[in-house]
Design a protein around this motif. Structure first.
Motif, PDB file in Angstrom:
ATOM      1  N   THR A  87     -21.928  14.307 -37.258  1.00  0.00           N
ATOM      2  CA  THR A  87     -21.844  14.513 -35.803  1.00  0.00           C
ATOM      3  C   THR A  87     -20.517  15.145 -35.411  1.00  0.00           C
ATOM      4  O   THR A  87     -20.461  16.059 -34.571  1.00  0.00           O
ATOM      5  CB  THR A  87     -22.018  13.173 -35.072  1.00  0.00           C
ATOM      6  N   ILE A  88     -19.428  14.693 -36.057  1.00  0.00           N
ATOM      7  CA  ILE A  88     -18.100  15.214 -35.727  1.00  0.00           C
ATOM      8  C   ILE A  88     -17.972  16.692 -36.098  1.00  0.00           C
ATOM      9  O   ILE A  88     -17.529  17.513 -35.297  1.00  0.00           O
ATOM     10  CB  ILE A  88     -17.011  14.384 -36.426  1.00  0.00           C
ATOM     11  N   VAL A  89     -18.368  17.046 -37.323  1.00  0.00           N
ATOM     12  CA  VAL A  89     -18.181  18.438 -37.768  1.00  0.00           C
ATOM     13  C   VAL A  89     -19.090  19.394 -37.004  1.00  0.00           C
ATOM     14  O   VAL A  89     -18.725  20.550 -36.756  1.00  0.00           O
ATOM     15  CB  VAL A  89     -18.397  18.571 -39.288  1.00  0.00           C
ATOM     16  N   ARG A  90     -20.266  18.913 -36.613  1.00  0.00           N
ATOM     17  CA  ARG A  90     -21.116  19.770 -35.780  1.00  0.00           C
ATOM     18  C   ARG A  90     -20.478  20.001 -34.422  1.00  0.00           C
ATOM     19  O   ARG A  90     -20.570  21.104 -33.864  1.00  0.00           O
ATOM     20  CB  ARG A  90     -22.496  19.134 -35.628  1.00  0.00           C
ATOM     21  N   GLY A  91     -19.826  18.961 -33.884  1.00  0.00           N
ATOM     22  CA  GLY A  91     -19.116  19.120 -32.620  1.00  0.00           C
ATOM     23  C   GLY A  91     -17.957  20.082 -32.721  1.00  0.00           C
ATOM     24  O   GLY A  91     -17.566  20.713 -31.730  1.00  0.00           O
ATOM     25  N   LEU A  92     -17.394  20.237 -33.926  1.00  0.00           N
ATOM     26  CA  LEU A  92     -16.307  21.192 -34.159  1.00  0.00           C
ATOM     27  C   LEU A  92     -16.823  22.583 -34.491  1.00  0.00           C
ATOM     28  O   LEU A  92     -16.036  23.470 -34.840  1.00  0.00           O
ATOM     29  CB  LEU A  92     -15.422  20.689 -35.310  1.00  0.00           C
ATOM     30  N   ASN A  93     -18.146  22.737 -34.421  1.00  0.00           N
ATOM     31  CA  ASN A  93     -18.804  24.027 -34.708  1.00  0.00           C
ATOM     32  C   ASN A  93     -18.658  24.448 -36.168  1.00  0.00           C
ATOM     33  O   ASN A  93     -18.636  25.651 -36.471  1.00  0.00           O
ATOM     34  CB  ASN A  93     -18.270  25.132 -33.783  1.00  0.00           C
ATOM     35  N   TRP A  94     -18.525  23.465 -37.067  1.00  0.00           N
ATOM     36  CA  TRP A  94     -18.572  23.782 -38.487  1.00  0.00           C
ATOM     37  C   TRP A  94     -20.007  24.130 -38.859  1.00  0.00           C
ATOM     38  O   TRP A  94     -20.957  23.597 -38.288  1.00  0.00           O
ATOM     39  CB  TRP A  94     -18.093  22.607 -39.329  1.00  0.00           C
ATOM     40  N   THR A  95     -20.159  25.019 -39.825  1.00  0.00           N
ATOM     41  CA  THR A  95     -21.483  25.455 -40.250  1.00  0.00           C
ATOM     42  C   THR A  95     -21.640  25.274 -41.758  1.00  0.00           C
ATOM     43  O   THR A  95     -20.641  25.202 -42.486  1.00  0.00           O
ATOM     44  CB  THR A  95     -21.708  26.925 -39.880  1.00  0.00           C
ATOM     45  N   PRO A  96     -22.879  25.198 -42.248  1.00  0.00           N
ATOM     46  CA  PRO A  96     -23.088  25.021 -43.687  1.00  0.00           C
ATOM     47  C   PRO A  96     -22.602  26.225 -44.492  1.00  0.00           C
ATOM     48  O   PRO A  96     -22.745  27.377 -44.076  1.00  0.00           O
ATOM     49  CB  PRO A  96     -24.612  24.870 -43.810  1.00  0.00           C
TER      50      PRO A  96
END
Length: 430
Positions: A87-96
């Motif tokens: 949830t945190i990394v998605r909120g930071l706009n990290w991508t696979p």
């Protein structure tokens, strides 16, 4: 490579215990060649991985009640951390993105592995970082990965993921242009594809990211000798017997400050000169999370290039995390099956359990081990608490039918091992 076997003893590629293709998989490979298709089918099936194929005494149902309870608490905590961190990394706009690992194979098939993880858009997969950042990598599960070898795309045949806990996803049968990573982000494949001996490039791509690449070492059929080497305290000083020192070196020490074991790179270069076609396999109980750091260390300090065989650190409910001994035995057995005509030189240290592990391999595979080299740890590298208690932190050298050479440095090992190999073996390996 993480590998799996089904109940009939076949692995991911449909091979039996001797490494041969079963009749059905041989037909697939034959037809692919007859049709001159520009792609290479990769047989994959819903199999039991090495994690879920733990030895009987290590399975959770055979553990005491308290051990079972603690393991389930840890796996539950890991799942909670995974959900929160995702949830945190998605909120930071990290991508696979793809973390590519070095593969290996024969003239007929290749073993490939990579991992999909979340990362910032600007971060590159080949940058060496401190181990702590690798350990905190957040897996991106069930991501579609397009793969090619030397520019030739792979046609995948994948039903479900590689883990016994994943349900078979029938939707994956609809496309052959990609393969999907498992719940921990790992993707294990066996490519049925004839390649010339040497180093090839495997390209991995996920949507929204530039392709990344890793080497693929194709071992020639006429190679008769291979070298299997431990990493920690064998080629790189980590002080594994002292837990806090090993943790600091693994997690926080700069990759550029990792110290090599004196003389070991010279020994390995001499072995490479003695057996020019010999592949080098680096076997370690370190997790895949730090593969990048170890790979850069090998290149920076002049060791012969070769695939790394590491282990997962994600706890699973049934088998938790395999022990170092189990991990090394499994991969040694896999290499014995992959290269049935090859004999091996085993190199390790006495700080953990390499002597008894290598002795077990020698007993299980008579005639397949040429020699064993054991680097002896200095008192400074051994556990100070064990020394104070009068307990040695290192293991005694076991008695085997194979010559065992010992020394505190690579130079010490060279003085005894190389003359033996030159005098007794070099002229008899055809």
């Amino acid at each position: 490579m993480r590998t799996g076997r089904d109940d009939a003893g076949r692995d991911d590629a449909g091979r039996d215990d001797a490494g041969r293709l079963t009749s059905g998989q041989a037909d697939i490979a034959a037809h692919a060649g007859d049709d001159d298709m520009p792609t290479v089918p990769i047989p994959a099936r819903h199999v039991v991985t090495t994690f879920d194929a733990a030895s009987r005494h290590e399975r959770i149902e055979n553990k005491p009640l308290m051990v079972r309870f603690l393991r389930r608490v840890i796996t539950h905590a890991f799942d909670v951390w995974l959900r929160i961190s995702t949830t945190i990394v998605r909120g930071l706009n990290w991508t696979p993105r793809v973390e590519p690992y070095v593969g290996y194979g024969t003239d007929d098939y290749s073993r490939l592995i990579c991992r999909t993880v979340y990362a910032p858009a600007h971060q590159r997969s080949d940058e060496p970082v401190r181990g702590i950042w690798g350990m905190l990598a957040v897996p991106a599960p069930h991501r579609r990965v397009r793969i090619s070898i030397d520019g030739m795309p792979l046609e995948t045949v994948q039903v479900g993921a590689a883990e016994v806990y994943d349900r078979v996803d029938r939707r994956r049968e609809r496309s052959s242009e990609y393969a999907a990573s498992d719940t921990s982000g790992y993707l294990d494949l066996v490519a049925e594809h004839r390649l010339e001996p040497g180093i090839h490039r495997v390209s991995y791509a996920v949507e929204g990211r530039k392709p990344v690449a890793a080497d693929l070492f194709t071992v020639p059929d006429d190679a008769r000798v291979g070298i299997i080497s431990d990493v920690d305290d064998t080629i790189m000083i980590t002080q594994a017997p002292t837990l806090w020192k090993a943790a600091y070196n693994l997690l926080f020490l700069s990759p550029k400050k990792r110290a090599p074991v004196p003389g070991m790179s010279v020994l390995f270069t001499k072995l490479q000169d003695l057996f020019p076609d010999a592949p080098f396999f680096y076997l370690s109980t370190s997790p895949w999370n730090v593969e990048r750091q170890i790979r850069h260390f090998i290149a920076d300090h002049g060791y012969p290039a070769g695939p790394l065989l590491l282990r997962d650190l994600d706890p699973r409910p049934k088998t938790f995390i395999p022990t170092g001994v189990q991990h090394k035995l499994e991969f040694a057995e896999q290499l014995m099956a992959d290269f049935p005509d090859m004999r091996f030189i085993l190199i390790g240290d006495d700080g953990q359990k390499d002597p008894t592990t290598y002795a077990t391999i020698t007993r299980r595979y008579p005639g397949r081990v040429l020699a064993i080299g054991i680097r002896q740890l200095s008192p400074r590298e051994s556990s100070p608490l064990s020394s104070m208690a009068g307990i040695t932190a290192t293991q005694p050298i076991p008695v085997t039918d194979v010559p065992v050479f010992t020394g505190t440095t690579g130079s010490n090992l060279m003085k005894t091992m190389l003359p033996y190999l030159k005098a007794h073996l070099a002229g008899t390996i055809d």
